[in-house]
Design a protein around this motif. Structure first.
Motif, PDB file in Angstrom:
ATOM      1  N   GLY A   4       0.815  -1.204   0.000  1.00 40.26           N
ATOM      2  CA  GLY A   4       0.000   0.000   0.000  1.00 40.26           C
ATOM      3  C   GLY A   4       0.852   1.259   0.000  1.00 40.26           C
ATOM      4  N   GLU A   5       1.906   1.204   0.756  1.00 33.48           N
ATOM      5  CA  GLU A   5       2.811   2.358   0.836  1.00 33.48           C
ATOM      6  C   GLU A   5       3.509   2.588  -0.502  1.00 33.48           C
ATOM      7  OE1 GLU A   5       6.389   3.924   3.828  1.00 33.48           O
ATOM      8  OE2 GLU A   5       5.459   1.950   4.108  1.00 33.48           O
ATOM      9  N   LEU A   6       3.924   1.479  -1.117  1.00 33.88           N
ATOM     10  CA  LEU A   6       4.572   1.590  -2.429  1.00 33.88           C
ATOM     11  C   LEU A   6       3.597   2.163  -3.458  1.00 33.88           C
ATOM     12  CD1 LEU A   6       7.039   1.090  -4.191  1.00 33.88           C
ATOM     13  CD2 LEU A   6       6.199  -1.250  -4.577  1.00 33.88           C
ATOM     14  N   ALA A   7       2.359   1.770  -3.328  1.00 30.95           N
ATOM     15  CA  ALA A   7       1.341   2.274  -4.243  1.00 30.95           C
ATOM     16  C   ALA A   7       1.217   3.790  -4.129  1.00 30.95           C
ATOM     17  CB  ALA A   7       0.004   1.590  -3.954  1.00 30.95           C
ATOM     18  N   LYS A   8       1.141   4.257  -2.895  1.00 27.78           N
ATOM     19  CA  LYS A   8       1.025   5.711  -2.692  1.00 27.78           C
ATOM     20  C   LYS A   8       2.260   6.436  -3.190  1.00 27.78           C
ATOM     21  CE  LYS A   8      -2.313   5.895   1.089  1.00 27.78           C
ATOM     22  NZ  LYS A   8      -2.524   6.065   2.550  1.00 27.78           N
ATOM     23  N   ALA A   9       3.412   5.820  -2.991  1.00 32.81           N
ATOM     24  CA  ALA A   9       4.671   6.465  -3.365  1.00 32.81           C
ATOM     25  C   ALA A   9       4.839   6.550  -4.878  1.00 32.81           C
ATOM     26  CB  ALA A   9       5.837   5.711  -2.745  1.00 32.81           C
ATOM     27  N   THR A  10       4.174   5.669  -5.599  1.00 35.74           N
ATOM     28  CA  THR A  10       4.406   5.592  -7.044  1.00 35.74           C
ATOM     29  C   THR A  10       3.217   6.051  -7.881  1.00 35.74           C
ATOM     30  OG1 THR A  10       3.636   3.289  -7.087  1.00 35.74           O
ATOM     31  CG2 THR A  10       5.999   3.673  -6.795  1.00 35.74           C
ATOM     32  N   SER A  28       9.611  -9.026  -4.974  1.00 29.28           N
ATOM     33  CA  SER A  28       9.288  -8.619  -3.611  1.00 29.28           C
ATOM     34  C   SER A  28       9.748  -9.692  -2.644  1.00 29.28           C
ATOM     35  CB  SER A  28       7.778  -8.405  -3.462  1.00 29.28           C
ATOM     36  OG  SER A  28       7.091  -9.625  -3.641  1.00 29.28           O
ATOM     37  N   ASP A  29      10.190  -9.233  -1.495  1.00 32.22           N
ATOM     38  CA  ASP A  29      10.392 -10.172  -0.401  1.00 32.22           C
ATOM     39  C   ASP A  29       9.031 -10.442   0.213  1.00 32.22           C
ATOM     40  OD1 ASP A  29      13.105 -10.118  -0.809  1.00 32.22           O
ATOM     41  OD2 ASP A  29      13.378  -8.358   0.460  1.00 32.22           O
ATOM     42  N   ARG A  30       8.974 -11.463   1.023  1.00 34.06           N
ATOM     43  CA  ARG A  30       7.715 -11.753   1.694  1.00 34.06           C
ATOM     44  C   ARG A  30       7.936 -11.836   3.199  1.00 34.06           C
ATOM     45  NH1 ARG A  30       3.233 -13.042  -1.516  1.00 34.06           N
ATOM     46  NH2 ARG A  30       3.799 -12.578  -3.667  1.00 34.06           N
ATOM     47  N   SER A  31       6.990 -11.329   3.947  1.00 30.03           N
ATOM     48  CA  SER A  31       7.039 -11.460   5.400  1.00 30.03           C
ATOM     49  C   SER A  31       6.660 -12.894   5.771  1.00 30.03           C
ATOM     50  CB  SER A  31       6.068 -10.488   6.062  1.00 30.03           C
ATOM     51  OG  SER A  31       4.737 -10.949   5.897  1.00 30.03           O
ATOM     52  N   ALA A  32       6.790 -13.221   7.047  1.00 27.40           N
ATOM     53  CA  ALA A  32       6.482 -14.582   7.494  1.00 27.40           C
ATOM     54  C   ALA A  32       5.053 -14.963   7.126  1.00 27.40           C
ATOM     55  CB  ALA A  32       6.690 -14.691   9.005  1.00 27.40           C
ATOM     56  N   SER A  33       4.174 -13.990   7.135  1.00 28.17           N
ATOM     57  CA  SER A  33       2.767 -14.280   6.851  1.00 28.17           C
ATOM     58  C   SER A  33       2.448 -14.174   5.359  1.00 28.17           C
ATOM     59  CB  SER A  33       1.877 -13.327   7.633  1.00 28.17           C
ATOM     60  OG  SER A  33       2.120 -11.996   7.231  1.00 28.17           O
ATOM     61  N   GLY A  34       3.439 -13.871   4.556  1.00 27.78           N
ATOM     62  CA  GLY A  34       3.216 -13.858   3.117  1.00 27.78           C
ATOM     63  C   GLY A  34       2.969 -12.494   2.511  1.00 27.78           C
ATOM     64  N   GLN A  35       3.076 -11.451   3.306  1.00 28.93           N
ATOM     65  CA  GLN A  35       2.847 -10.110   2.753  1.00 28.93           C
ATOM     66  C   GLN A  35       4.089  -9.613   2.026  1.00 28.93           C
ATOM     67  OE1 GLN A  35       1.191  -7.338   5.551  1.00 28.93           O
ATOM     68  NE2 GLN A  35      -0.690  -8.552   5.754  1.00 28.93           N
ATOM     69  N   ARG A  36       3.851  -8.867   0.943  1.00 32.10           N
ATOM     70  CA  ARG A  36       4.956  -8.345   0.138  1.00 32.10           C
ATOM     71  C   ARG A  36       5.694  -7.222   0.861  1.00 32.10           C
ATOM     72  NH1 ARG A  36       0.894  -9.790  -3.118  1.00 32.10           N
ATOM     73  NH2 ARG A  36       1.342 -10.913  -5.057  1.00 32.10           N
ATOM     74  N   LEU A  37       6.992  -7.279   0.780  1.00 31.61           N
ATOM     75  CA  LEU A  37       7.827  -6.244   1.393  1.00 31.61           C
ATOM     76  C   LEU A  37       8.796  -5.711   0.348  1.00 31.61           C
ATOM     77  CD1 LEU A  37       8.597  -7.892   4.862  1.00 31.61           C
ATOM     78  CD2 LEU A  37       6.891  -6.135   4.296  1.00 31.61           C
TER      79      LEU A  37
END
Lengths: 120, 120
Positions: A4-10, A28-37
DNA sequence: TTTGCCTCTGACGTCAACGTCAGGTTTTAG
DNA sequence: CTAAAACCTGACGTTGACGTCAGAGGCAAA
């Protein structure tokens, strides 16, 4: 940063970012729960992708470009494709300028106070 | 001239020309049997339409433009739309130039004999 | 812990500018 | 006169870059 942050930034939508990843244009990297980082460098990368999309390059070609960028080298065929795209963009840009000028001319002729000029 | 001839003269497909007519962008006379007939001025009109399409104007907007062109005047709202399009094209064109330059740079870095330059 | 927002993976919907096919008429070349 | 080529009107198919919705899980604050 998360998506979401990347979306706002771009200026890209969250959906668009997932689409870019689906096409192999970004990683993208992924967090332990599978979220994109994403790292901060992702912002520039996405902006560059959007510039290329705006220039009419299909994502397949942008993918070639990415490989060239990371590898620092390209096969002759890929290079030919990229050069063709560059030339296409070049021609498109100059065509756009003349189109804008003609459009400007039409607008001027349609502007109310252009009656004077036409009457002359 | 008939539709096939106009197609060859403009580079548009026959289907495209029928589509333009369907959208109200061009007109045609009809022969007794119903075939489309065009005057020589149609060539320029179609080429202009294609320029505008290439510039990213949707046919709805081109239709507004046609009305302005024939009437020689436009409503303030229409004028606003057209000016916005002109500005959009303008920005797009300059963006394309910078995109081409960046693309050129990437190509140069991917060219085999660029190794020397990088080695330096 | 509950509320509210963010994120996930499918999967289907959209839109413009045509491409393409079907089934039939018209024009033209030989 | 006949066959090929061009034309007609529908109508459905295509493509790329997303939008949107469903259903389920994740995360920070109160």
């Amino acid at each position: 940063m998360r998506i979401g942050e990347l979306a706002k930034a771009t200026g890209a939508s969250v959906r668009a970012l997932r689409y870019y990843e689906e096409q192999g244009l970004i990683d993208s990297d992924r967090s332990a729960s599978g979220q994109r980082l994403y790292g901060p460098a992702a912002v520039e990368k996405v902006l560059w992708i959007r510039q290329l999309l705006a220039a009419g390059l299909p994502s397949r070609v942008i993918l070639k470009l990415k490989k060239c960028d990371t590898d620092g080298k390209a096969s002759p065929e890929e290079l030919t494709v990229l050069e063709a795209e560059r030339d296409r963009i070049d021609k498109l840009a100059t065509d756009l300028i003349t189109t804008r000028d003609r459009l400007d001319h039409v607008i001027a002729n349609s502007t109310p106070d252009a009656a004077k000029a036409r009457a002359h």
